[in-house]
Design an enzyme around this catalytic site. Sequence first.
Site, short mmCIF file in Angstrom:
data_model
loop_
_atom_site.label_atom_id
_atom_site.label_comp_id
_atom_site.label_asym_id
_atom_site.label_seq_id
_atom_site.Cartn_x
_atom_site.Cartn_y
_atom_site.Cartn_z
N GLU A 126 0.84 -1.20 0.00
CA GLU A 126 0.00 0.00 0.00
C GLU A 126 0.88 1.25 0.00
O GLU A 126 0.63 2.22 -0.73
CB GLU A 126 -0.87 0.04 1.26
CG GLU A 126 -1.83 -1.11 1.43
CD GLU A 126 -1.25 -2.27 2.22
OE1 GLU A 126 -0.06 -2.63 1.98
OE2 GLU A 126 -1.95 -2.82 3.08
N CYS B 94 -0.29 0.66 7.86
CA CYS B 94 -0.70 1.12 6.52
C CYS B 94 -1.98 1.93 6.57
O CYS B 94 -2.18 2.82 5.75
CB CYS B 94 -0.90 -0.07 5.60
SG CYS B 94 0.67 -0.80 5.14
N ALA C 67 12.01 -46.65 -2.99
CA ALA C 67 13.41 -47.06 -3.12
C ALA C 67 13.46 -48.58 -3.10
O ALA C 67 12.54 -49.24 -2.58
CB ALA C 67 14.24 -46.50 -1.97
N ALA D 17 15.21 -52.29 -2.05
CA ALA D 17 15.68 -52.82 -0.76
C ALA D 17 17.15 -52.44 -0.51
O ALA D 17 17.57 -52.27 0.64
CB ALA D 17 15.50 -54.33 -0.74
N SER E 288 17.42 -45.33 -5.39
CA SER E 288 16.15 -44.69 -5.73
C SER E 288 16.29 -43.64 -6.83
O SER E 288 15.33 -43.00 -7.19
CB SER E 288 15.54 -44.03 -4.49
OG SER E 288 16.30 -42.91 -4.11
N TRP F 278 17.13 -42.74 -10.66
CA TRP F 278 15.89 -42.01 -10.52
C TRP F 278 14.72 -42.92 -10.83
O TRP F 278 14.77 -43.68 -11.80
CB TRP F 278 15.88 -40.82 -11.47
CG TRP F 278 17.03 -39.90 -11.24
CD1 TRP F 278 18.15 -39.76 -11.98
CD2 TRP F 278 17.17 -38.97 -10.17
NE1 TRP F 278 18.97 -38.80 -11.45
CE2 TRP F 278 18.39 -38.31 -10.33
CE3 TRP F 278 16.38 -38.63 -9.05
CZ2 TRP F 278 18.85 -37.33 -9.45
CZ3 TRP F 278 16.83 -37.66 -8.19
CH2 TRP F 278 18.06 -37.02 -8.40
N ARG G 212 10.10 -27.17 -5.58
CA ARG G 212 11.16 -26.62 -4.73
C ARG G 212 11.23 -25.11 -4.86
O ARG G 212 11.42 -24.39 -3.88
CB ARG G 212 12.52 -27.21 -5.12
CG ARG G 212 12.73 -28.60 -4.61
CD ARG G 212 14.15 -29.05 -4.92
NE ARG G 212 14.37 -30.41 -4.47
CZ ARG G 212 15.45 -31.11 -4.71
NH1 ARG G 212 16.42 -30.59 -5.43
NH2 ARG G 212 15.57 -32.33 -4.26
N LEU H 120 19.35 -30.60 -2.75
CA LEU H 120 18.09 -29.93 -2.42
C LEU H 120 17.98 -28.53 -3.03
O LEU H 120 17.38 -27.63 -2.45
CB LEU H 120 17.88 -29.88 -0.88
CG LEU H 120 17.98 -31.22 -0.15
CD1 LEU H 120 17.72 -31.05 1.34
CD2 LEU H 120 16.99 -32.26 -0.71
#
Length: 358
Positions: A54, A86, A164, A166, A170, A172, A186, A206
């Site tokens: 504002e 504001c 995943a 055993a 995992s 891809w 992300r 990440l």
Amino acid sequence: MDTERLREAMGRAIELARSHRPHPNPRVGAVLLDPEGRLISEGAHVAPGRPHAEVVALSAAGSRSRGATMVVTLEPCAHTGRTPPCVDAIVGAGVVRVVVGAVDPDPRVSGAGIRRLRDAGIEVVEHVLSAECEDLDPAYFHHRRTGRPLLTLKTASTLDGQTAAADGTSQWITGPAARRDAHRLRAAADAVVVGAGTLRADDPRLTVRLDGYRGPQPVPVVVAGSAPLPERARLWERDPIIVATEPRERGRTIVVPAGPDGLPDLEAAVRALAAEGLLDLLIEGGPTLAGALWRRGLIDRGVTYLAARIAGGEGRGIFGGVFSTLGDARAIRLRDVRRVGDDLRVAWVVDEGAFPIA
Ligand SMILES: NC(=O)c1ccc[n+]([C@@H]2O[C@H](COP(=O)([O-])OP(=O)(O)OC[C@H]3O[C@@H](n4cnc5c(N)ncnc54)[C@H](OP(=O)(O)O)[C@@H]3O)[C@@H](O)[C@H]2O)c1
């Protein structure tokens, strides 16, 4: 000025708000219109401590604010934070009408801003595109209403539910299109959270890795028990937050109380992250952490990628822990189901009325 013009101006204010992420403050956009509905100026809240939307619009307008209509996505604040209220700036500038998208659920505002404007003789029109204004920032509204950040669980599994094998492999499971889509998730999050098991198994970075992406990187967070953390990990270069019950040798530890199992109490953990300004958390597993968060009722919504692959046996499921009886399976609401590349993407929310997801 007709309603259609006000809705159109609110649409523009929404667009302005969307281009920034000022968490823990809300995204807000504002436009000022002259009595004929012509645009005078625009503003957005860019970052904490910076002027509110504002005030940005009022400063750009100068004396042209007198007699103007302000269209703003969120109820103007009535309290002094890092910047003055504001509502005072709006009243002082001679604005005659304020059109508000969403009422601010923050207990310090929550209708008080609208009351103060009306007390000063300003006409207030409420709830113009309010759902769209809340959709701008589901994490902010969720946090102000519950005290918790918004948790989105992202998983990638084979069509038969294995995240995943055993042996722990995992990468891809899904194809490149689904992985790119996950990077978009992300990019929209304040932080990406994994358990210490995933840190050990996958050595993840990440980060958002999308062609041409120049936005902020989400804060990396590891929820850890007491087992040693790896000596070398790519994440150490990013100075991650480690949530643990005692100070850890790596990263920046946030110490939280232990639950009955001796591991960090997860409710306390997510509240502590919100206190750091991390309101929008993307949970990327693994199954042990995901299962523990689910059983604590802390997951609000999710995006499940189902790969066009069948594992054909039991490796690791999306959630660790035991599924003892059918009554324990909770119904969720599917919000969006589509193909990405060869894989399937299912977006869901736990409660009706909760947060959009796309
Ligand atoms: N396909 C996918 O979407 C995906 C995503 C992520 C991971 N993964 C796979 O998942 C596997 C790793 O999963 P994981 O289950 O072993 O590890 P995890 O869920 O990432 O981490 C589990 C660890 O979190 C810590 N923790 C801290 N507080 C906790 C709490 N309250 N409840 C539960 N855990 C808590 C404990 O660390 P301490 O060990 O320090 O006590 C626990 O061992 C890897 O194979 C990885 O590749 C797959």
